[in-house]
Design a protein around this motif. Structure first.
Motif, PDB file in Angstrom:
ATOM      1  N   PRO A  82      39.526  28.889  49.489  1.00 40.41           N
ATOM      2  CA  PRO A  82      37.784  29.001  49.098  1.00 40.41           C
ATOM      3  C   PRO A  82      37.472  28.797  47.748  1.00 40.41           C
ATOM      4  O   PRO A  82      38.552  29.501  46.698  1.00 40.41           O
ATOM      5  CB  PRO A  82      37.414  30.331  49.605  1.00 40.41           C
ATOM      6  CG  PRO A  82      38.316  30.948  50.058  1.00 40.41           C
ATOM      7  CD  PRO A  82      39.553  31.155  50.018  1.00 40.41           C
ATOM      8  N   ARG A  83      36.335  29.023  46.540  1.00 47.21           N
ATOM      9  CA  ARG A  83      36.490  30.108  45.947  1.00 47.21           C
ATOM     10  C   ARG A  83      36.928  31.255  45.169  1.00 47.21           C
ATOM     11  O   ARG A  83      36.974  30.330  43.914  1.00 47.21           O
ATOM     12  CB  ARG A  83      34.485  29.542  45.740  1.00 47.21           C
ATOM     13  CG  ARG A  83      34.296  29.332  44.528  1.00 47.21           C
ATOM     14  CD  ARG A  83      32.298  28.557  44.397  1.00 47.21           C
ATOM     15  NE  ARG A  83      33.210  27.218  44.451  1.00 47.21           N
ATOM     16  CZ  ARG A  83      33.094  26.817  43.206  1.00 47.21           C
ATOM     17  NH1 ARG A  83      33.252  27.173  41.953  1.00 47.21           N
ATOM     18  NH2 ARG A  83      33.232  25.752  43.176  1.00 47.21           N
ATOM     19  N   SER A  84      37.165  31.147  46.084  1.00 46.63           N
ATOM     20  CA  SER A  84      37.982  32.899  45.637  1.00 46.63           C
ATOM     21  C   SER A  84      39.375  32.689  44.550  1.00 46.63           C
ATOM     22  O   SER A  84      39.818  32.947  44.263  1.00 46.63           O
ATOM     23  CB  SER A  84      37.984  33.938  46.113  1.00 46.63           C
ATOM     24  OG  SER A  84      39.015  33.643  47.476  1.00 46.63           O
ATOM     25  N   LYS A  85      39.991  31.939  45.284  1.00 50.07           N
ATOM     26  CA  LYS A  85      40.410  30.855  44.669  1.00 50.07           C
ATOM     27  C   LYS A  85      40.935  30.365  43.052  1.00 50.07           C
ATOM     28  O   LYS A  85      41.874  29.520  42.539  1.00 50.07           O
ATOM     29  CB  LYS A  85      41.708  29.588  45.254  1.00 50.07           C
ATOM     30  CG  LYS A  85      42.080  30.038  46.775  1.00 50.07           C
ATOM     31  CD  LYS A  85      43.636  30.906  46.833  1.00 50.07           C
ATOM     32  CE  LYS A  85      43.641  31.508  48.094  1.00 50.07           C
ATOM     33  NZ  LYS A  85      44.873  32.338  48.180  1.00 50.07           N
ATOM     34  N   GLN A  86      39.569  30.241  42.278  1.00 50.55           N
ATOM     35  CA  GLN A  86      39.700  29.349  41.009  1.00 50.55           C
ATOM     36  C   GLN A  86      40.009  29.532  40.225  1.00 50.55           C
ATOM     37  O   GLN A  86      40.768  28.954  39.508  1.00 50.55           O
ATOM     38  CB  GLN A  86      38.377  29.526  40.857  1.00 50.55           C
ATOM     39  CG  GLN A  86      37.641  29.396  39.136  1.00 50.55           C
ATOM     40  CD  GLN A  86      37.263  27.738  39.816  1.00 50.55           C
ATOM     41  OE1 GLN A  86      36.466  27.547  40.840  1.00 50.55           O
ATOM     42  NE2 GLN A  86      37.921  26.681  38.837  1.00 50.55           N
ATOM     43  N   GLU A  87      40.817  30.863  39.753  1.00 52.33           N
ATOM     44  CA  GLU A  87      41.579  31.456  39.206  1.00 52.33           C
ATOM     45  C   GLU A  87      42.702  30.912  39.018  1.00 52.33           C
ATOM     46  O   GLU A  87      43.346  30.550  38.311  1.00 52.33           O
ATOM     47  CB  GLU A  87      41.268  33.225  38.876  1.00 52.33           C
ATOM     48  CG  GLU A  87      40.600  34.315  38.054  1.00 52.33           C
ATOM     49  CD  GLU A  87      40.322  35.052  37.837  1.00 52.33           C
ATOM     50  OE1 GLU A  87      39.499  36.370  37.802  1.00 52.33           O
ATOM     51  OE2 GLU A  87      41.569  35.856  37.870  1.00 52.33           O
ATOM     52  N   ASP A  88      43.365  30.420  40.624  1.00 48.95           N
ATOM     53  CA  ASP A  88      44.410  30.226  40.842  1.00 48.95           C
ATOM     54  C   ASP A  88      44.459  28.810  40.121  1.00 48.95           C
ATOM     55  O   ASP A  88      45.838  27.708  39.440  1.00 48.95           O
ATOM     56  CB  ASP A  88      44.834  30.295  42.584  1.00 48.95           C
ATOM     57  CG  ASP A  88      44.861  31.065  42.768  1.00 48.95           C
ATOM     58  OD1 ASP A  88      44.842  31.802  44.232  1.00 48.95           O
ATOM     59  OD2 ASP A  88      45.131  32.380  41.317  1.00 48.95           O
ATOM     60  N   VAL A  89      43.838  27.943  40.917  1.00 53.37           N
ATOM     61  CA  VAL A  89      43.368  26.931  39.927  1.00 53.37           C
ATOM     62  C   VAL A  89      43.422  26.364  38.233  1.00 53.37           C
ATOM     63  O   VAL A  89      44.573  25.744  38.347  1.00 53.37           O
ATOM     64  CB  VAL A  89      42.173  26.377  40.995  1.00 53.37           C
ATOM     65  CG1 VAL A  89      42.270  24.886  40.121  1.00 53.37           C
ATOM     66  CG2 VAL A  89      42.295  26.085  42.284  1.00 53.37           C
ATOM     67  N   GLU A  90      42.497  27.381  37.866  1.00 52.47           N
ATOM     68  CA  GLU A  90      43.006  27.301  36.566  1.00 52.47           C
ATOM     69  C   GLU A  90      43.956  27.833  36.000  1.00 52.47           C
ATOM     70  O   GLU A  90      45.203  26.508  35.010  1.00 52.47           O
ATOM     71  CB  GLU A  90      41.497  28.374  35.686  1.00 52.47           C
ATOM     72  CG  GLU A  90      40.885  28.753  36.431  1.00 52.47           C
ATOM     73  CD  GLU A  90      39.404  27.257  35.547  1.00 52.47           C
ATOM     74  OE1 GLU A  90      40.093  26.513  34.127  1.00 52.47           O
ATOM     75  OE2 GLU A  90      38.359  27.229  35.759  1.00 52.47           O
ATOM     76  N   HIS A  91      45.317  28.310  37.052  1.00 53.30           N
ATOM     77  CA  HIS A  91      46.183  28.550  36.144  1.00 53.30           C
ATOM     78  C   HIS A  91      47.417  27.869  36.584  1.00 53.30           C
ATOM     79  O   HIS A  91      47.758  27.487  35.738  1.00 53.30           O
ATOM     80  CB  HIS A  91      46.891  29.944  36.787  1.00 53.30           C
ATOM     81  CG  HIS A  91      48.559  30.583  36.512  1.00 53.30           C
ATOM     82  ND1 HIS A  91      48.646  30.696  35.398  1.00 53.30           N
ATOM     83  CD2 HIS A  91      48.866  30.148  37.751  1.00 53.30           C
ATOM     84  CE1 HIS A  91      49.966  30.744  35.827  1.00 53.30           C
ATOM     85  NE2 HIS A  91      50.799  30.709  37.141  1.00 53.30           N
ATOM     86  N   ILE A  92      47.301  26.869  38.005  1.00 55.80           N
ATOM     87  CA  ILE A  92      47.807  25.325  37.928  1.00 55.80           C
ATOM     88  C   ILE A  92      47.482  24.972  36.510  1.00 55.80           C
ATOM     89  O   ILE A  92      48.350  23.948  35.946  1.00 55.80           O
ATOM     90  CB  ILE A  92      47.543  24.979  38.991  1.00 55.80           C
ATOM     91  CG1 ILE A  92      48.657  26.245  39.919  1.00 55.80           C
ATOM     92  CG2 ILE A  92      48.342  23.595  39.132  1.00 55.80           C
ATOM     93  CD1 ILE A  92      47.288  25.762  41.369  1.00 55.80           C
ATOM     94  N   ALA A  93      46.085  24.942  36.424  1.00 53.69           N
ATOM     95  CA  ALA A  93      46.114  23.790  35.604  1.00 53.69           C
ATOM     96  C   ALA A  93      46.607  24.276  34.319  1.00 53.69           C
ATOM     97  O   ALA A  93      46.814  22.777  33.364  1.00 53.69           O
ATOM     98  CB  ALA A  93      44.052  23.578  35.467  1.00 53.69           C
ATOM     99  N   ASP A  94      46.463  25.149  33.305  1.00 53.50           N
ATOM    100  CA  ASP A  94      47.144  25.760  32.428  1.00 53.50           C
ATOM    101  C   ASP A  94      48.266  24.984  32.019  1.00 53.50           C
ATOM    102  O   ASP A  94      49.282  24.568  31.480  1.00 53.50           O
ATOM    103  CB  ASP A  94      46.843  27.149  32.441  1.00 53.50           C
ATOM    104  CG  ASP A  94      45.906  28.044  32.449  1.00 53.50           C
ATOM    105  OD1 ASP A  94      45.424  29.455  32.598  1.00 53.50           O
ATOM    106  OD2 ASP A  94      45.535  27.078  31.714  1.00 53.50           O
ATOM    107  N   LEU A  95      49.570  25.469  33.991  1.00 54.18           N
ATOM    108  CA  LEU A  95      50.597  25.250  33.654  1.00 54.18           C
ATOM    109  C   LEU A  95      50.988  23.260  33.868  1.00 54.18           C
ATOM    110  O   LEU A  95      51.739  22.633  33.299  1.00 54.18           O
ATOM    111  CB  LEU A  95      51.342  25.575  34.703  1.00 54.18           C
ATOM    112  CG  LEU A  95      51.789  26.734  34.958  1.00 54.18           C
ATOM    113  CD1 LEU A  95      52.199  26.479  36.778  1.00 54.18           C
ATOM    114  CD2 LEU A  95      52.347  27.475  34.106  1.00 54.18           C
TER     115      LEU A  95
END
Lengths: 154, 129
Positions: A82-95
């Motif tokens: 869900p939306r609480s995964k936004q930080e995980d998604v941002e981290h993947i984008a960083d990588l």
């Protein structure tokens, strides 16, 4: 160019870049980007009903330099729920940005990436799923692919 | 004794002043193309209300350094989600219907030609020396 490997087709170029991204391990260790995307990294269309973190990618090019050089973009969209995964998604984008930082591959033709444009996706209205968190990155890509270059080989 | 005459300052003035209106002329071509693409809605057309069409707009031309820029767009997130793709609650699928970028590609040559034609028309109005 005498190695008909990855850049022997447009899809081959996509696979080359996807492999680079999915197999990338950041400096300092940790898992690969692939280990963070259980839903995979699909071409053009995400699988229906996908609930785990995944990425969708697409290439777009124009040909230049007597038709031998491709200049364009790799568009990548990373999703999780869900939306609480936004930080995980941002981290993947960083990588992903780290994976393509000053990256170049000359094993088959030449492919390299320079800059990119990145956006965190807003909460979209109905009928979009509001609980999907997303980031979109558009990477600049330049390629001298084998599938075009082979016609000028001496 | 021959006297040197030039109307280069006038040409420069006309070129600089024409950029903004020429951009507007070019932008209108794109706006029309996008509106045509949006007219039938994103799916069956049964849910098309005209809202997307009515929200296609542009900025005023703005000078940034030596450049003059103008943006064509919309304030509707709805259009953005269809353009770049989204996970659709009702279909359960990843859905994407592009209208804006294809309209830009299809209109690019016409936009450039219209821009050039406007500038040329303004230059033609300069009185010869």
């Amino acid at each position: 160019m005498t190695k008909p490997l990855d850049t022997n087709s447009l899809l081959g170029i996509f696979r080359l870049m996807r492999d680079r991204i999915m197999n990338f391990t950041p400096q300092g260790g940790g898992g690969t980007i692939g280990s963070l995307l259980p839903g995979g990294f699909q071409y053009i269309q995400a699988a229906d009903g996908l609930k785990t973190a995944h990425a969708v990618g697409r290439l777009g090019f124009r040909r230049e330099n007597n038709g031998l050089r491709l200049e364009g973009t790799l568009e990548v969209q990373i999703y999780a729920r869900p939306r609480s995964k936004q930080e995980d998604v941002e981290h993947i984008a960083d990588l992903m940005q780290e994976a393509l930082l000053q990256w170049a591959d000359a094993r088959s033709g030449v492919v390299f990436s320079g800059g990119d444009v990145r956006d965190s996706l807003p909460i979209f209205p109905d009928p979009a799923d509001r609980e999907v968190a997303g980031v979109r990155i558009v990477f600049d890509v330049v390629c001298w692919p084998y599938y075009l270059g082979k016609y000028v080989e001496s | 004794m021959a006297t040197w005459k030039t109307n280069i300052p006038e040409i420069n003035r006309v070129l600089l002043q024409s950029r903004g209106p020429a951009l507007i002329v070019a932008a209108q071509i794109l706006i029309n193309a996008v509106k045509r693409g949006l007219r039938g809605g994103y799916t069956s057309g049964d849910f098309a209300t005209g809202t997307s069409v009515n929200h296609v707009t542009r900025t005023d031309p703005v000078a940034i350094g030596d450049e003059m820029k103008l943006a064509v767009g919309t304030n509707l997130l709805y259009d953005l989600m269809w353009e770049i793709g989204h996970h659709n609650l009702y279909t359960g699928r990843y859905e994407r219907v592009e209208v804006w970028v294809p309209a830009l590609h299809a209109s690019a040559v016409q936009m450039k030609n219209a821009y050039g034609a406007y500038i040329k028309a303004q230059l033609a109005r300069i009185r010869p020396l």
